[in-house]
Scaffold this motif. Structure first.
Motif, PDB file in Angstrom:
ATOM      1  N   GLU A 263       0.832  -1.207   0.000  1.00 15.71           N
ATOM      2  CA  GLU A 263       0.000   0.000   0.000  1.00 15.71           C
ATOM      3  C   GLU A 263       0.868   1.259   0.000  1.00 15.71           C
ATOM      4  N   ALA A 264       1.904   1.267   0.844  1.00 15.88           N
ATOM      5  CA  ALA A 264       2.782   2.438   0.928  1.00 15.88           C
ATOM      6  C   ALA A 264       3.505   2.679  -0.393  1.00 15.88           C
ATOM      7  N   LYS A 265       4.024   1.607  -0.997  1.00 13.66           N
ATOM      8  CA  LYS A 265       4.689   1.734  -2.301  1.00 13.66           C
ATOM      9  C   LYS A 265       3.739   2.277  -3.355  1.00 13.66           C
ATOM     10  N   SER A 266       2.537   1.750  -3.377  1.00  9.52           N
ATOM     11  CA  SER A 266       1.544   2.169  -4.363  1.00  9.52           C
ATOM     12  C   SER A 266       1.184   3.644  -4.192  1.00  9.52           C
ATOM     13  N   GLN A 267       1.011   4.069  -2.952  1.00 11.88           N
ATOM     14  CA  GLN A 267       0.658   5.465  -2.688  1.00 11.88           C
ATOM     15  C   GLN A 267       1.794   6.408  -3.093  1.00 11.88           C
ATOM     16  N   LEU A 268       3.031   6.013  -2.798  1.00  7.50           N
ATOM     17  CA  LEU A 268       4.174   6.854  -3.160  1.00  7.50           C
ATOM     18  C   LEU A 268       4.342   6.911  -4.676  1.00  7.50           C
ATOM     19  N   ASN A 269       4.172   5.773  -5.345  1.00  9.75           N
ATOM     20  CA  ASN A 269       4.280   5.751  -6.806  1.00  9.75           C
ATOM     21  C   ASN A 269       3.195   6.591  -7.463  1.00  9.75           C
ATOM     22  N   ASN A 270       1.988   6.538  -6.928  1.00  8.87           N
ATOM     23  CA  ASN A 270       0.903   7.356  -7.474  1.00  8.87           C
ATOM     24  C   ASN A 270       1.201   8.843  -7.308  1.00  8.87           C
ATOM     25  N   TYR A 271       1.806   9.184  -6.189  1.00  2.06           N
ATOM     26  CA  TYR A 271       2.154  10.584  -5.924  1.00  2.06           C
ATOM     27  C   TYR A 271       3.178  11.103  -6.934  1.00  2.06           C
ATOM     28  N   ILE A 272       4.222  10.311  -7.209  1.00  2.00           N
ATOM     29  CA  ILE A 272       5.291  10.801  -8.084  1.00  2.00           C
ATOM     30  C   ILE A 272       4.958  10.663  -9.567  1.00  2.00           C
ATOM     31  N   LYS A 273       3.833  10.032  -9.896  1.00  2.00           N
ATOM     32  CA  LYS A 273       3.416   9.949 -11.298  1.00  2.00           C
ATOM     33  C   LYS A 273       2.940  11.297 -11.826  1.00  2.00           C
ATOM     34  N   ASN A 274       2.449  12.131 -10.942  1.00  2.00           N
ATOM     35  CA  ASN A 274       1.922  13.431 -11.341  1.00  2.00           C
ATOM     36  C   ASN A 274       3.029  14.290 -11.959  1.00  2.00           C
ATOM     37  N   GLU A 275       2.780  14.863 -13.134  1.00  2.00           N
ATOM     38  CA  GLU A 275       3.812  15.612 -13.856  1.00  2.00           C
ATOM     39  C   GLU A 275       4.311  16.813 -13.069  1.00  2.00           C
ATOM     40  N   ASN A 276       3.411  17.523 -12.405  1.00  2.00           N
ATOM     41  CA  ASN A 276       3.836  18.676 -11.607  1.00  2.00           C
ATOM     42  C   ASN A 276       4.727  18.244 -10.447  1.00  2.00           C
ATOM     43  N   VAL A 277       4.359  17.138  -9.823  1.00  2.00           N
ATOM     44  CA  VAL A 277       5.164  16.620  -8.715  1.00  2.00           C
ATOM     45  C   VAL A 277       6.543  16.195  -9.218  1.00  2.00           C
ATOM     46  N   LYS A 278       6.584  15.512 -10.364  1.00  2.00           N
ATOM     47  CA  LYS A 278       7.871  15.117 -10.954  1.00  2.00           C
ATOM     48  C   LYS A 278       8.784  16.323 -11.112  1.00  2.00           C
ATOM     49  N   ASN A 279       8.245  17.383 -11.692  1.00  2.00           N
ATOM     50  CA  ASN A 279       9.052  18.581 -11.927  1.00  2.00           C
ATOM     51  C   ASN A 279       9.510  19.216 -10.623  1.00  2.00           C
ATOM     52  N   GLN A 280       8.626  19.247  -9.632  1.00  2.00           N
ATOM     53  CA  GLN A 280       8.997  19.810  -8.335  1.00  2.00           C
ATOM     54  C   GLN A 280      10.149  19.029  -7.714  1.00  2.00           C
ATOM     55  N   ILE A 281      10.064  17.707  -7.796  1.00  2.00           N
ATOM     56  CA  ILE A 281      11.102  16.857  -7.201  1.00  2.00           C
ATOM     57  C   ILE A 281      12.433  17.045  -7.922  1.00  2.00           C
ATOM     58  N   ILE A 282      12.401  17.018  -9.253  1.00  2.00           N
ATOM     59  CA  ILE A 282      13.635  17.096 -10.041  1.00  2.00           C
ATOM     60  C   ILE A 282      14.285  18.471  -9.944  1.00  2.00           C
ATOM     61  N   LEU A 283      13.474  19.522  -9.936  1.00  2.00           N
ATOM     62  CA  LEU A 283      14.019  20.883  -9.959  1.00  2.00           C
ATOM     63  C   LEU A 283      14.395  21.412  -8.581  1.00  2.00           C
ATOM     64  N   THR A 284      14.122  20.653  -7.538  1.00  2.00           N
ATOM     65  CA  THR A 284      14.528  21.070  -6.195  1.00  2.00           C
ATOM     66  C   THR A 284      16.045  21.280  -6.165  1.00  2.00           C
ATOM     67  N   PRO A 285      16.521  22.392  -5.599  1.00  2.00           N
ATOM     68  CA  PRO A 285      17.953  22.738  -5.686  1.00  2.00           C
ATOM     69  C   PRO A 285      18.921  21.659  -5.213  1.00  2.00           C
ATOM     70  N   HIS A 286      18.546  20.844  -4.230  1.00  2.00           N
ATOM     71  CA  HIS A 286      19.504  19.852  -3.729  1.00  2.00           C
ATOM     72  C   HIS A 286      19.504  18.562  -4.546  1.00  2.00           C
ATOM     73  N   SER A 287      18.610  18.444  -5.536  1.00  2.00           N
ATOM     74  CA  SER A 287      18.508  17.210  -6.312  1.00  2.00           C
ATOM     75  C   SER A 287      19.549  17.157  -7.425  1.00  2.00           C
ATOM     76  N   LYS A 288      20.254  16.023  -7.525  1.00  2.00           N
ATOM     77  CA  LYS A 288      21.202  15.796  -8.613  1.00  2.00           C
ATOM     78  C   LYS A 288      20.591  14.959  -9.734  1.00  2.00           C
ATOM     79  N   ARG A 289      19.365  14.544  -9.565  1.00  2.00           N
ATOM     80  CA  ARG A 289      18.737  13.610 -10.498  1.00  2.00           C
ATOM     81  C   ARG A 289      17.999  14.330 -11.623  1.00  2.00           C
ATOM     82  N   MET A 290      17.810  13.596 -12.741  1.00  2.00           N
ATOM     83  CA  MET A 290      17.067  14.111 -13.890  1.00  2.00           C
ATOM     84  C   MET A 290      15.736  13.392 -14.070  1.00  2.00           C
TER      85      MET A 290
END
Length: 342
Positions: free
Chosen positions: A62-89
């Motif tokens: 359930e926890a994995k599914s909820q987290l995956n559903n959260y990060i599927k959102n395009e706006n959320v993806k961009n927020q996560i990637i563009l956060t200043p401390h993130s090195k990921r693309m």
């Protein structure tokens, strides 16, 4: 208010605890996304009232599914990637870290079918020790790949900042006492609007950390790297992801470097941690565009931050679980998921 602040403060009563925990660890505590993901899973499991193995795995799913559903959102993806401390693309190290943690729990279950308390305790301990494990992984990669360097002066080309590459070069400089000349290039001069200020910060820190250990670093425009292939010994890079077809996803511009390696008969070595191994079928129904891009070897026409390099351009992978040719990545990834734990 920024997008990231919105993401941190838009909690609602319906929001799952694993999402709230991820936001705290990632946006507030500034943990890397894969560490934040593991911590959020562990926090969700720890706060649950599970009393049996079945309940434990239901809660984990359930926890994995909820987290995956959260990060599927395009706006959320961009927020996560563009956060200043993130090195990921991409956000896929969240997916891979959660999958590895899940499969670790399954493996432990096979050894502790009648000992739920032990299963829960060990899983929780491993989650809390995950950051330390990552440092051990860097040390192991540095040790494994030291064999690339002989006793004489070595000239290499590397692309963009990489913790794995930095760990290797610092280890070689300290323990082998040999002279290293590092040609460093990055997407800075590619007319690439995706080269952000934070990327410049990470690249400059990488260069300065090497120079502080008396390693010669020469920064070179990526448009001019074809001029140095006659004098370098090999190319060594880090990567965002390793796909189970043997290819890699890393920063835009790497395709040019890999093609020059092939043309000039120079070896291309990739350094990475095992948590970056991605089973492409995992996201076949998760992100159709990413799946298509990684399997069809199409041109990068969508202004992605990254590029895909097929397996035939890569010489060897140096990882924390061993040294592998691209042809065995799928096999090694399956071992990572299904082998017994000692």
């Amino acid at each position: 208010m920024t997008d990231c602040e919105n993401s941190k403060n838009d909690d609602s009563p319906e929001e799952h605890e694993v999402v709230r925990s991820f936001k705290k660890h990632y946006f507030e505590d500034k943990d890397p996304m894969h560490i934040a993901a593991i911590k959020s899973l562990e926090s969700s499991l720890k706060s649950s009232n599970t009393k049996t193995n079945f309940e434990y795995f239901m809660k984990l799913n359930e926890a994995k599914s909820q987290l995956n559903n959260y990060i599927k959102n395009e706006n959320v993806k961009n927020q996560i990637i563009l956060t200043p401390h993130s090195k990921r693309m991409t956000i896929y190290t969240i997916v891979t870290a959660c999958d590895i943690y899940h499969h670790f729990a399954v493996k432990k279950y096979t050894h502790n079918e009648n000992n739920f308390d032990d299963l829960k305790s060990i899983s929780s301990k491993c989650a809390s020790e995950f950051p330390k494990t990552l440092q051990n992984s860097l040390d192991m990669i540095a040790k494994n790949s030291c064999t690339l360097f002989g006793s004489g002066k070595t000239k290499i080309l590397t692309y963009s900042s990489s913790d794995c590459v930095k760990a290797l070069l610092l280890n070689v400089a300290k323990n082998k006492k040999i002279k290293i000349c590092v040609y460093f290039t990055c997407p800075e001069n590619c007319n690439n609007n995706n080269y952000l200020e934070k990327d410049k910060f990470f690249d400059n820190k990488f260069i300065n950390d090497l120079k502080n250990e008396n390693i010669d670093v020469i920064k070179i425009n990526i448009q001019e790297i074809q001029n140095i292939f006659e004098i370098i010994d090999f190319v060594i890079i880090g990567t965002e992801l390793v796909i189970d077809n043997g290819g890699i996803i890393t920063k835009k511009g790497i395709k040019l470097i890999s093609e020059l390696c092939l043309l000039n008969k120079k070896e291309l070595f990739v350094l990475c941690e095992a948590y970056k191994f991605l089973k492409i079928k995992t996201i076949q129904n998760y992100d159709e565009h990413f799946y298509y891009y990684c399997t069809k070897n199409i041109a990068n026409k969508n202004n992605f931050l990254y590029e895909f390099v097929p397996h035939n351009f890569i010489t060897l992978f140096y990882t924390d679980i061993g040294i592998f040719p691209p042809s065995t990545i799928s096999f090694e990834l399956n071992k990572l998921y299904i082998n017994d734990i000692n």
